[in-house]
Enzyme design. Structure first.
Site, PDB file in Angstrom:
ATOM      1  N   ASP A  77       0.820  -1.217   0.000  1.00  0.00           N
ATOM      2  CA  ASP A  77       0.000   0.000   0.000  1.00  0.00           C
ATOM      3  C   ASP A  77       0.849   1.260   0.000  1.00  0.00           C
ATOM      4  O   ASP A  77       2.026   1.248   0.379  1.00  0.00           O
ATOM      5  CB  ASP A  77      -0.962   0.010   1.190  1.00  0.00           C
ATOM      6  CG  ASP A  77      -0.248   0.055   2.544  1.00  0.00           C
ATOM      7  OD1 ASP A  77       0.705  -0.732   2.732  1.00  0.00           O
ATOM      8  OD2 ASP A  77      -0.649   0.853   3.404  1.00  0.00           O
ATOM      9  N   GLU A 170       0.115  -1.187   5.712  1.00  0.00           N
ATOM     10  CA  GLU A 170       1.179  -0.727   6.608  1.00  0.00           C
ATOM     11  C   GLU A 170       1.043   0.760   6.899  1.00  0.00           C
ATOM     12  O   GLU A 170       1.280   1.214   8.021  1.00  0.00           O
ATOM     13  CB  GLU A 170       2.546  -1.026   5.980  1.00  0.00           C
ATOM     14  CG  GLU A 170       3.729  -0.759   6.911  1.00  0.00           C
ATOM     15  CD  GLU A 170       4.287   0.664   6.834  1.00  0.00           C
ATOM     16  OE1 GLU A 170       5.163   1.021   7.644  1.00  0.00           O
ATOM     17  OE2 GLU A 170       3.840   1.435   5.956  1.00  0.00           O
TER      18      GLU A 170
END
Length: 402
Positions: A77, A170
């Protein structure tokens, strides 16, 4: 551009921004577009993997028997601060050390970003000024894939068993939530998710957060004497009771802080949200105590008000785990020594998935990627440092490293 960088650019073009307001797992389904592409790339190398119900991609590259399985992790991400939709990376060959024009509105140069000055003569990959680049952490992904490609293309090169994890979310602090250390199978691991290639981090903040809720007393301002208690004013007063120099703008290295994230309110009620950080758990506890003292002082001063403080612990300093099992540090030190690099140890002034992995049984320090200015349109990748990181990871996994 070589195939390792081509992979990096391909990954950057896939939109994977996470969303902290979402309750989905992963928070945005589009993250899986990259995860599935990575599984395809691994399969083409002959590496088997699987994507679990949480969108985590686990894979293994078998190695020499009797050697510790070494884990590698990067997250798919990108950050929330700026979009990565329609990311269009641009390759700059032999950077001249001057100003880089990203588009008609945005430029960057050493005057604004001094770190650029050390890359004169290097090749860079930059944005077009409209999105972030996504090198955090697609550079880490590309470095891992390059090392795996090397070993699958050179079967004569002996290496440790490699455990691979490409995780999600994350950037919004959920990366370790569904991590399965047993499924991962590594004795210890490394997140490839930093900046400078020679920097190793195995300390991170202990973290907590706080909510402060204040209820005031609202009456007509013309009749307010000795009656009104303005919750908005009390919120400002509460913030003023916290240690003035323990704010992010006054701290560095291992110095902790309290940081006001948001404040909203009116005369009737107010709410504030803080994050609280320190590398030392006792000092973190002391910072948390300042919230209780501020609450008690205002309660005594304004008995008509209702003042509540909610304190929550978030994550801990992974140094606790790595001090007990330092094999991961010993190995990276041997790797740098073999390659003639000098390690710079730097405490992380933030969190890392590696902290969560460490406390779930897999000690996991953080290594660099050669990318800079993360989370914004001025993000860039140093090709030279990226290639050094590929060499570092290949050497790290080598069975010949003694």
């Amino acid at each position: 551009m070589d195939k390792n960088l081509e992979r990096f650019v391909k990954y950057c073009k896939i939109d994977t921004q996470s969303d902290s307001t979402s309750s989905l797992i992963p928070s945005t389904p589009k993250q899986l577009n990259l995860t599935k592409e990575l599984l395809k790339d691994l399969n083409e190398m002959g590496i088997k993997g699987e994507i679990d119900e949480f969108g985590l991609l686990y894979a293994k590259l078998p190695g020499e028997e009797g050697l510790d399985p070494i884990g590698l992790n990067a997250h798919v991400d990108t950050a929330e601060e700026i979009t990565d939709t329609n990311c269009s990376p641009r390759y700059i060959e032999n950077y001249d050390g001057g100003t880089i024009r990203l588009n008609e509105t945005y430029s960057m140069g050493p005057e604004q970003f001094p770190c650029l000055s050390k890359f004169k003569g290097d090749d860079l990959i930059v944005t077009d000024g409209n999105t972030l680049l996504g090198a955090d952490d697609k550079a880490g992904i590309a470095i891992i894939m390059a090392a795996l490609d090397y070993y699958t293309s050179h079967p004569e090169k002996k290496h440790h068993p490699v455990c691979i994890l490409f995780s999600n979310d994350e950037e919004i602090g959920r990366g370790p939530d569904h991590f399965d250390a047993e499924k991962f199978g590594a004795a210890y691991a490394y997140t490839i998710d930093g900046e400078v290639y020679d920097t190793v981090s195995y300390e991170n903040f202990n973290a907590a957060h706080a909510f402060v809720n204040i209820k005031g007393v609202t009456v007509h301002p013309g009749e307010a004497k000795d009656q009104m208690v303005n919750a908005g004013s009390l919120a400002c007063e509460f913030d003023g009771l916290l240690p003035a120099l323990s704010r992010p703008q006054y701290t560095e290295w291992r110095e902790g802080f309290v940081h006001l994230i948001s404040m909203e309110g009116e005369c009737d009620k107010a709410r504030m949200r803080y994050i609280i950080r320190d590398h030392d758990r006792e000092k973190l506890a002391a910072l948390k105590d300042t919230f209780i003292r501020a609450r008690d002082e205002l309660r005594s001063k304004y008995p008509k008000a209702e003042i509540e403080v909610e304190l929550y612990d978030d994550y801990r300093n992974m140094k606790e785990c790595i001090d007990k099992d330092p094999r991961c540090i010993e190995r990276i030190e041997k790797t740098f020594a073999k390659l003639g690099h000098k390690i710079v140890y730097k405490p992380m002034r933030g969190g890392t998935d590696g902290a969560g992995f460490s406390f779930k049984g897999c000690p996991t320090p953080n290594l660099g990627t050669g990318s800079y200015n993360h989370h914004g349109r001025f993000e860039f990748l140093s090709v030279g440092e990226f290639n050094k990181m590929v060499e570092i990871v290949i050497t790290l996994l080598s069975a010949d490293l003694k």
